[in-house]
Structures are given as structure tokens and as C-alpha cells.
Design a protein around this motif. Structure first.
Motif, PDB file in Angstrom:
ATOM      1  N   ASN A  37      -4.412  13.239  -1.646  1.00  0.00           N
ATOM      2  CA  ASN A  37      -4.692  14.484  -0.940  1.00  0.00           C
ATOM      3  C   ASN A  37      -4.007  14.477   0.433  1.00  0.00           C
ATOM      4  O   ASN A  37      -3.390  15.469   0.843  1.00  0.00           O
ATOM      5  N   GLN A  38      -4.101  13.331   1.093  1.00  0.00           N
ATOM      6  CA  GLN A  38      -3.447  13.190   2.406  1.00  0.00           C
ATOM      7  C   GLN A  38      -1.928  13.342   2.263  1.00  0.00           C
ATOM      8  O   GLN A  38      -1.272  14.013   3.065  1.00  0.00           O
ATOM      9  N   ALA A  39      -1.386  12.746   1.218  1.00  0.00           N
ATOM     10  CA  ALA A  39       0.071  12.819   1.015  1.00  0.00           C
ATOM     11  C   ALA A  39       0.508  14.251   0.711  1.00  0.00           C
ATOM     12  O   ALA A  39       1.544  14.724   1.219  1.00  0.00           O
ATOM     13  N   ILE A  40      -0.280  14.954  -0.092  1.00  0.00           N
ATOM     14  CA  ILE A  40       0.092  16.335  -0.434  1.00  0.00           C
ATOM     15  C   ILE A  40       0.045  17.211   0.822  1.00  0.00           C
ATOM     16  O   ILE A  40       0.952  18.003   1.080  1.00  0.00           O
ATOM     17  N   GLN A  41      -1.009  17.024   1.634  1.00  0.00           N
ATOM     18  CA  GLN A  41      -1.114  17.851   2.844  1.00  0.00           C
ATOM     19  C   GLN A  41       0.050  17.555   3.789  1.00  0.00           C
ATOM     20  O   GLN A  41       0.649  18.469   4.371  1.00  0.00           O
ATOM     21  N   THR A  42       0.376  16.276   3.901  1.00  0.00           N
ATOM     22  CA  THR A  42       1.492  15.874   4.763  1.00  0.00           C
ATOM     23  C   THR A  42       2.798  16.501   4.283  1.00  0.00           C
ATOM     24  O   THR A  42       3.587  17.037   5.077  1.00  0.00           O
ATOM     25  N   ALA A  43       3.016  16.425   2.989  1.00  0.00           N
ATOM     26  CA  ALA A  43       4.262  16.977   2.434  1.00  0.00           C
ATOM     27  C   ALA A  43       4.271  18.506   2.568  1.00  0.00           C
ATOM     28  O   ALA A  43       5.325  19.111   2.813  1.00  0.00           O
ATOM     29  N   TRP A  44       3.115  19.102   2.428  1.00  0.00           N
ATOM     30  CA  TRP A  44       2.985  20.564   2.573  1.00  0.00           C
ATOM     31  C   TRP A  44       3.339  20.982   4.009  1.00  0.00           C
ATOM     32  O   TRP A  44       4.135  21.893   4.238  1.00  0.00           O
ATOM     33  N   ASP A  45       2.743  20.270   4.959  1.00  0.00           N
ATOM     34  CA  ASP A  45       3.032  20.572   6.373  1.00  0.00           C
ATOM     35  C   ASP A  45       4.516  20.365   6.655  1.00  0.00           C
ATOM     36  O   ASP A  45       5.157  21.177   7.329  1.00  0.00           O
TER      37      ASP A  45
ATOM     38  N   THR B  15       0.848  -1.188   0.000  1.00  0.00           N
ATOM     39  CA  THR B  15       0.000   0.000   0.000  1.00  0.00           C
ATOM     40  C   THR B  15       0.888   1.244   0.000  1.00  0.00           C
ATOM     41  O   THR B  15       2.102   1.122  -0.109  1.00  0.00           O
ATOM     42  N   SER B  16       0.279   2.420   0.080  1.00  0.00           N
ATOM     43  CA  SER B  16       1.080   3.649  -0.051  1.00  0.00           C
ATOM     44  C   SER B  16       1.693   4.047   1.286  1.00  0.00           C
ATOM     45  O   SER B  16       1.211   3.669   2.357  1.00  0.00           O
ATOM     46  N   TRP B  17       2.766   4.820   1.174  1.00  0.00           N
ATOM     47  CA  TRP B  17       3.524   5.246   2.364  1.00  0.00           C
ATOM     48  C   TRP B  17       3.350   6.759   2.523  1.00  0.00           C
ATOM     49  O   TRP B  17       3.781   7.541   1.668  1.00  0.00           O
ATOM     50  N   VAL B  18       2.667   7.155   3.586  1.00  0.00           N
ATOM     51  CA  VAL B  18       2.390   8.583   3.799  1.00  0.00           C
ATOM     52  C   VAL B  18       2.656   8.924   5.258  1.00  0.00           C
ATOM     53  O   VAL B  18       2.191   8.213   6.166  1.00  0.00           O
TER      54      VAL B  18
ATOM     55  N   THR C 174       9.451  -1.362  -5.750  1.00  0.00           N
ATOM     56  CA  THR C 174      10.752  -0.934  -5.210  1.00  0.00           C
ATOM     57  C   THR C 174      10.728   0.529  -4.772  1.00  0.00           C
ATOM     58  O   THR C 174      11.469   0.915  -3.862  1.00  0.00           O
ATOM     59  N   ALA C 175       9.866   1.334  -5.389  1.00  0.00           N
ATOM     60  CA  ALA C 175       9.730   2.715  -4.911  1.00  0.00           C
ATOM     61  C   ALA C 175       9.107   2.707  -3.521  1.00  0.00           C
ATOM     62  O   ALA C 175       9.554   3.429  -2.615  1.00  0.00           O
ATOM     63  N   LEU C 176       8.077   1.864  -3.331  1.00  0.00           N
ATOM     64  CA  LEU C 176       7.431   1.791  -2.011  1.00  0.00           C
ATOM     65  C   LEU C 176       8.412   1.324  -0.939  1.00  0.00           C
ATOM     66  O   LEU C 176       8.348   1.766   0.211  1.00  0.00           O
ATOM     67  N   MET C 177       9.338   0.444  -1.323  1.00  0.00           N
ATOM     68  CA  MET C 177      10.312  -0.070  -0.342  1.00  0.00           C
ATOM     69  C   MET C 177      11.192   1.055   0.220  1.00  0.00           C
ATOM     70  O   MET C 177      11.820   0.898   1.269  1.00  0.00           O
ATOM     71  N   LEU C 178      11.243   2.192  -0.484  1.00  0.00           N
ATOM     72  CA  LEU C 178      12.081   3.292  -0.010  1.00  0.00           C
ATOM     73  C   LEU C 178      11.494   3.969   1.236  1.00  0.00           C
ATOM     74  O   LEU C 178      12.230   4.589   2.010  1.00  0.00           O
ATOM     75  N   GLY C 179      10.154   3.865   1.423  1.00  0.00           N
ATOM     76  CA  GLY C 179       9.515   4.600   2.518  1.00  0.00           C
ATOM     77  C   GLY C 179      10.109   4.294   3.877  1.00  0.00           C
ATOM     78  O   GLY C 179      10.681   5.187   4.537  1.00  0.00           O
ATOM     79  N   PRO C 180      10.012   3.031   4.336  1.00  0.00           N
ATOM     80  CA  PRO C 180      10.551   2.734   5.664  1.00  0.00           C
ATOM     81  C   PRO C 180      12.055   2.946   5.765  1.00  0.00           C
ATOM     82  O   PRO C 180      12.562   3.278   6.841  1.00  0.00           O
ATOM     83  N   LEU C 181      12.762   2.780   4.658  1.00  0.00           N
ATOM     84  CA  LEU C 181      14.217   2.997   4.717  1.00  0.00           C
ATOM     85  C   LEU C 181      14.525   4.488   4.908  1.00  0.00           C
ATOM     86  O   LEU C 181      15.477   4.850   5.609  1.00  0.00           O
ATOM     87  N   ALA C 182      13.708   5.333   4.289  1.00  0.00           N
ATOM     88  CA  ALA C 182      13.906   6.779   4.489  1.00  0.00           C
ATOM     89  C   ALA C 182      13.702   7.129   5.962  1.00  0.00           C
ATOM     90  O   ALA C 182      14.458   7.922   6.542  1.00  0.00           O
ATOM     91  N   GLN C 183      12.696   6.503   6.559  1.00  0.00           N
ATOM     92  CA  GLN C 183      12.445   6.745   7.984  1.00  0.00           C
ATOM     93  C   GLN C 183      13.644   6.284   8.820  1.00  0.00           C
ATOM     94  O   GLN C 183      14.137   6.996   9.695  1.00  0.00           O
ATOM     95  N   GLU C 184      14.122   5.080   8.517  1.00  0.00           N
ATOM     96  CA  GLU C 184      15.265   4.530   9.263  1.00  0.00           C
ATOM     97  C   GLU C 184      16.511   5.391   9.064  1.00  0.00           C
ATOM     98  O   GLU C 184      17.352   5.510   9.953  1.00  0.00           O
TER      99      GLU C 184
END
Ligand code: NAD
Length: 496
Positions: free
Chosen positions: A43-51, A4-7, A183-193
């Protein structure tokens, strides 16, 4: 497991009540299921990135801290290289050899380049240009970058986009291609780490016409970077016009390779065959049109025929495989359609020309077409499959005119042992990239981008950092006088 998506630092539910299936193009097997994102998720992702942009959690970090996070992200991807190779290959049909020895090392090099280069985002020197004010330049991030990626290099294209965007201090909503989001989605948790704050990198996997379109139209998104088809570029330009949104478009290509009479013919045959077959021809810079001096024409055709027939087409997971399938049934149909049309128009299929050999996958035989004409669709349009057309020429001017006679302007190559000929051709070829006696290599330090209908803006290099940031002129009055010497031009008398 459902992808699923990473937001905002977590996996979110898809909102379309729709499950997408990710298909292995080599076997047609379902390898993953995806909760498809729609308007609510984007929409949720854009607001999150905006904040995340406006509270400065990333843009105001010390440059060194941002760099450290990006270097750590590169290290984490590298530590999970086997997983990335596996998922990249099964979702795209790319040979593991290509992913492991080319895509991932180059993607990581690019990320590490931008991690460092982001620390030297310089403006001009400060000075009192008009004697009354001190001017300086601030190079600033833009805000939320909407990054829309294609399926042909899913991980590498994602990295090419997020690396300069993040290095410049922006926040990102990344939309991978619908066929290849894993593989793009796999980047989400790694960015957090890696320490990149939540909300700075969001990855939303959904259709272009929903998620991509929302990014293009939303006023909170400051810039769109697209790598994709020229028609998608046109659609996005039209939609972005409403808000005069900043665009960075890396679009299609139809690269010529010019083989002159003085060329090292063996090197040209080898180099052009490799550049035509890379990623089963699904590469915007792939050599697709060989223009060969008429004295070498027959030998050249024989040479590429032999190499095309020697290419090992098959299971992408086998390290000896040279060519995997194309991405989908529709893409195979498109490629075979161009071949069939050329055959009907009178082209000679020197080798290949059929689907196969594996019945289950979307394979196309490496194909060489001769006896084609410059104005035919197979010469003018992007086929995006393992198909090389070969045309003869007699003079330099004729070769140049045919090479430039397409709508695209991304990449080109010149095969000659005469430096002056190479220099002159590099000046006159209307392409963003010209190779002399090679075709394909890129380097993180040098720009990659097109002219004409291949788009505008650059990936890689310092030029990409400029594209993903803006300059602001700040002008400070040197003296605090209320009445400035120039005020009379608006209010008051001309001085005696
Ligand atoms: P595509 O244009 O079909 O899709 C690219 C991305 O755009 C996908 O994520 C897709 O979902 C999205 N998209 C589609 N319609 C959209 C819309 N209306 N609004 C917003 N987003 C939308 O391209 P593709 O088939 O995935 O990739 C192949 C193309 O990419 C080829 O033309 C190739 O030449 C080009 N390409 C160019 C470069 C370059 O550097 N210039 C590099 C790689 C690929």
C-alpha cells in the motif's frame, strides 16, 4: 544482512513479522533472509508511486533526461555485474555461464534499447481531418504500473518490465517472484544513483497472493504486467475484471520444433537440444515438442540423446556447467511426475528420467521421451524442466496440426532448407514467434509475446512501448465561432 523492500528511495521494514528464506536450489542452503512484505508495504509503495506519477517528477522530465537516467542505470548494473551474476545464480540455480553471457547482456541491451526508444514515442501526424478541427495524438504514460515477475529469469524479466514502463513515463511497483527477489531488489539503490527520482521505481518482495493481488485490485494501479503461469494469468484476469484494469500477460508456452525431411538434420539436432535444455528447460520458449519427419526420426532421437547425455549437469558456479538444478523441490517433483506418468502410459525414456545426480540440489536429468501420443499431458502441458518429447510425422499438414494442437501459442521453430516450406509454416503456425532453422534468439528491437493461452501484449520492441502507454486524441476547433456548423443537428434548424 536481511533483505527488505525498496520504497520511495529507501529500504523499508517488512510488515508481516515474517522472515523469508532464500534457498540456493543447487545446495538447499539458505543464502539470504528477507523481511517479507505484506499489505502495508505494498500500500505504501502504491501510494508512493501514485504521488511520484502525479507530481510529474518523472513523466514531465525532458525525454532526454529520462533516457540519460536509464542509460546510467544500465551502466551501473554493468559495473556491478559480478555481484549480479553471483546473486542471480545462487537464488535461482542458474549456471553462471548463462547469467553472465546471456541474461545480463540481453537485459542490459533491452534497458538501453528502451532508454533510446522512449524518446520517439510518436503519435500520428497532425491534420484538419474534418476541416473544422485540428487533431493530434498524444502518446501518454498510463500511471502506476504493477509489474509481477517470475523466477525463471529474475533479473532479465524485471528489466524487461521496468524498462518500457519507465521509458514511457510511468512509475512502477515491481513485485519479484518470492523464490528469487534478490537481484530485482538490487536495482533499487542503483536506480537512485542513476538519478531516477525516489518513488518512481519501488520494489516490493512478498507473496503473489498478497502483494501481487493487492496490485491487481488497487484502483491507483493503472496497469498490470505479469510474466508467469497461465493459471496465474487467469486468476489475475478475473481479479482485474472488477476495475477493467489494463493487462499485459506473458504466460506459459509449449514450443514445437518441426523437423522436415529436407532439414539439415545435424543443425536441427544441435539447435533443438540447446533450446530444450536452456535454463534446465525452465524457459517459456524452450523447445519442448520435437515433431520429426519419420525418415529422420531414429537418427534424430539418437542425436538428441547423445547431446543430452553430454550436457554437464552440476554446480552452477562452475563456468563449465551446462545445466543447474530446477528452482525448487516442488518443481522437481512436478517434472518427475510428468516423466513418471508418461512412462506409465507407455512412453520410452530414451535418456534421463531421474532426479540427480547431486543429492543436495533439485536436479533433474536431461530427459528425452519417445513413443508418446499427442493428447498425453507430457505433450500438451508445460513441464518446465529439461524434458523433450519427440513425435514422428509423415506430412506437412500432420506436423502443422500437431504443432498447433495445444492451448499455448508462444514460440515455435521450423527446420527446413526449402524457403517456400518455411514461409508457409511461418504463416500457419499459431504462435507469436516462429524461428526458421534456429530456436530461442530474441532481439530488443523485435516483439516477444504470445497468442491463445500464452497471453497477450508484447515484451521488447516498440510494441512494448505501445503496450505501456496510451494514445489520446486532442481535437482543437480551428475557428472560435460560438455556433459551429454541426450544432444544428442538436439545437436549431437544418440549414437551407
Ligand atoms: P507464477 O505464475 O507462479 O508466478 C509469477 C508471479 O506471479 C510471481 O511473482 C508470483 O508471486 C505472482 N503471483 C502468483 N499468484 C498471484 C496472484 N494470485 N496475484 C498476483 N500475483 C501472483 O510463475 P513462475 O512459476 O514464477 O514462472 C514460470 C511461468 O512463467 C511459466 O509458466 C513460464 O512459461 C512463464 N513465463 C512466461 C514468459 C513469457 O514471456 N511468456 C517468460 C518467462 C516465464
Amino acid at each position: 544482512m536481511q533483505w527488505t523492500s525498496w520504497v520511495n528511495g529507501k529500504w523499508i521494514e517488512g510488515d508481516q513479522a515474517e522472515t523469508g528464506e532464500i534457498i540456493n536450489p543447487a545446495t538447499q542452503e539458505v543464502v539470504a533472509s528477507l523481511a517479507v512484505a505484506g499489505e502495508r508495504s505494498v500500500n505504501q509503495a502504491i501510494q508512493t508511486a501514485w504521488d511520484a506519477f502525479h507530481d510529474g517528477r518523472w513523466s514531465r522530465l525532458a525525454y532526454g533526461e529520462r533516457a540519460a537516467c536509464l542509460f546510467k542505470l544500465a551502466d551501473l548494473i554493468e559495473s556491478k555485474q559480478a555481484d549480479f551474476v553471483h546473486w542471480e545464480s545462487v537464488q535461482s540455480g542458474k549456471p553462471v555461464k548463462l547469467v553472465q553471457y546471456s541474461d545480463i547482456p540481453f537485459g542490459l541491451d533491452n534497458l538501453r534499447y528502451f532508454a533510446g526508444a522512449g524518446r520517439v514515442l510518436e503519435g500520428q501526424a497532425t491534420a484538419e481531418y474534418n476541416g473544422l478541427h485540428t487533431s493530434w495524438i498524444r502518446r501518454e504514460p498510463l500511471g502506476v504500473v504493477g509489474a509481477i515477475a517470475p523466477w525463471n529469469y529474475p533479473l532479465m524479466m524485471a528489466l524487461w518490465k521496468i524498462a518500457p514502463a519507465l521509458a514511457a513515463g510511468n512509475t512502477v511497483v515491481l513485485k519479484p517472484a518470492s523464490l528469487t527477489p534478490l537481484t530485482a531488489l538490487m536495482l533499487g539503490p542503483l536506480a537512485q544513483e542513476a538519478g531516477i527520482p525516489d518513488g518512481v521505481l519501488n520494489i516490493v518482495a512478498g507473496p503473489g497472493r498478497v502483494v501481487g493481488d493487492a496490485l491487481v485490485r488497487d484502483p491507483r494501479v493503472a496497469m498490470i504486467t505479469l510474466t508467469g503461469d497461465t493459471q496465474t494469468g487467469r486468476t489475475i484476469m478475473a481479479a482485474a475484471a472488477a476495475r477493467v484494469k489494463r493487462l499485459h500477460l506473458e504466460l506459459g508456452g509449449k514450443a514445437p520444433a518441426l523437423v522436415f525431411e529436407d532439414a539439415d538434420l545435424d543443425a536441427a539436432i544441435q539447435g533443438i537440444a540447446v533450446a530444450a535444455l536452456v535454463n534446465s528447460g525452465q524457459d517459456c520458449t524452450a523447445a519442448t515438442r520435437a515433431y520429426v519427419h519419420h525418415r529422420h526420426y531414429d537418427r534424430f532421437v539418437e542425436g538428441v540423446k547423445a547431446l543430452f547425455e553430454s550436457a554437464r549437469v552440476g554446480n552452477p558456479e562452475d563456468m563449465r556447467t551446462d545445466l543447474g538444478p530446477v528452482i525448487s523441490a516442488a518443481q522437481r517433483q512436478k517434472v518427475l511426475g510428468y516423466i513418471e506418468q508418461a512412462r506409465t502410459m507407455g512412453a520410452q525414456v530414451v535418456t534421463g528420467g531421474q532426479a540427480g545426480p547431486q543429492p543436495a540440489g533439485f536436479y533433474v536429468e536431461p530427459t528425452v521421451l519417445s513413443h508418446v501420443e499427442q493428447h498425453w499431458p507430457c505433450v500438451q502441458e508445460e513441464i518446465f524442466g529439461p524434458v523433450l518429447v519427440v513425435l514422428p510425422f509423415t506430412s506437412d499438414q500432420e506436423a502443422l496440426a500437431m504443432a498447433n494442437d495445444v492451448d499455448y501459442g508462444l514460440a515455435s521453430s521450423v527446420w527446413t532448407t526449402q524457403l517456400d516450406r518455411g514461409l508457409e509454416m511461418s504463416r500457419q503456425l499459431q504462435f507469436g514467434e516462429v524461428w526458421l532453422n534456429d530456436h530461442l534468439p530474441l532481439t530488443s528491437e523485435m516483439p516477444h509475446g504470445g497468442v491463445k493461452q500464452s497471453g497477450f501484449g508484447h515484451d521488447l520492441s516498440h510494441y512494448a512501448l505501445e503496450d505501456f502507454s496510451t494514445v489520446k486524441h486532442v481535437m482543437a476547433a480551428v475557428k472560435q465561432d460560438a455556433v459551429k456548423p454541426w450544432h444544428f443537428t442538436v439545437l436549431g434548424d437544418v440549414p437551407e
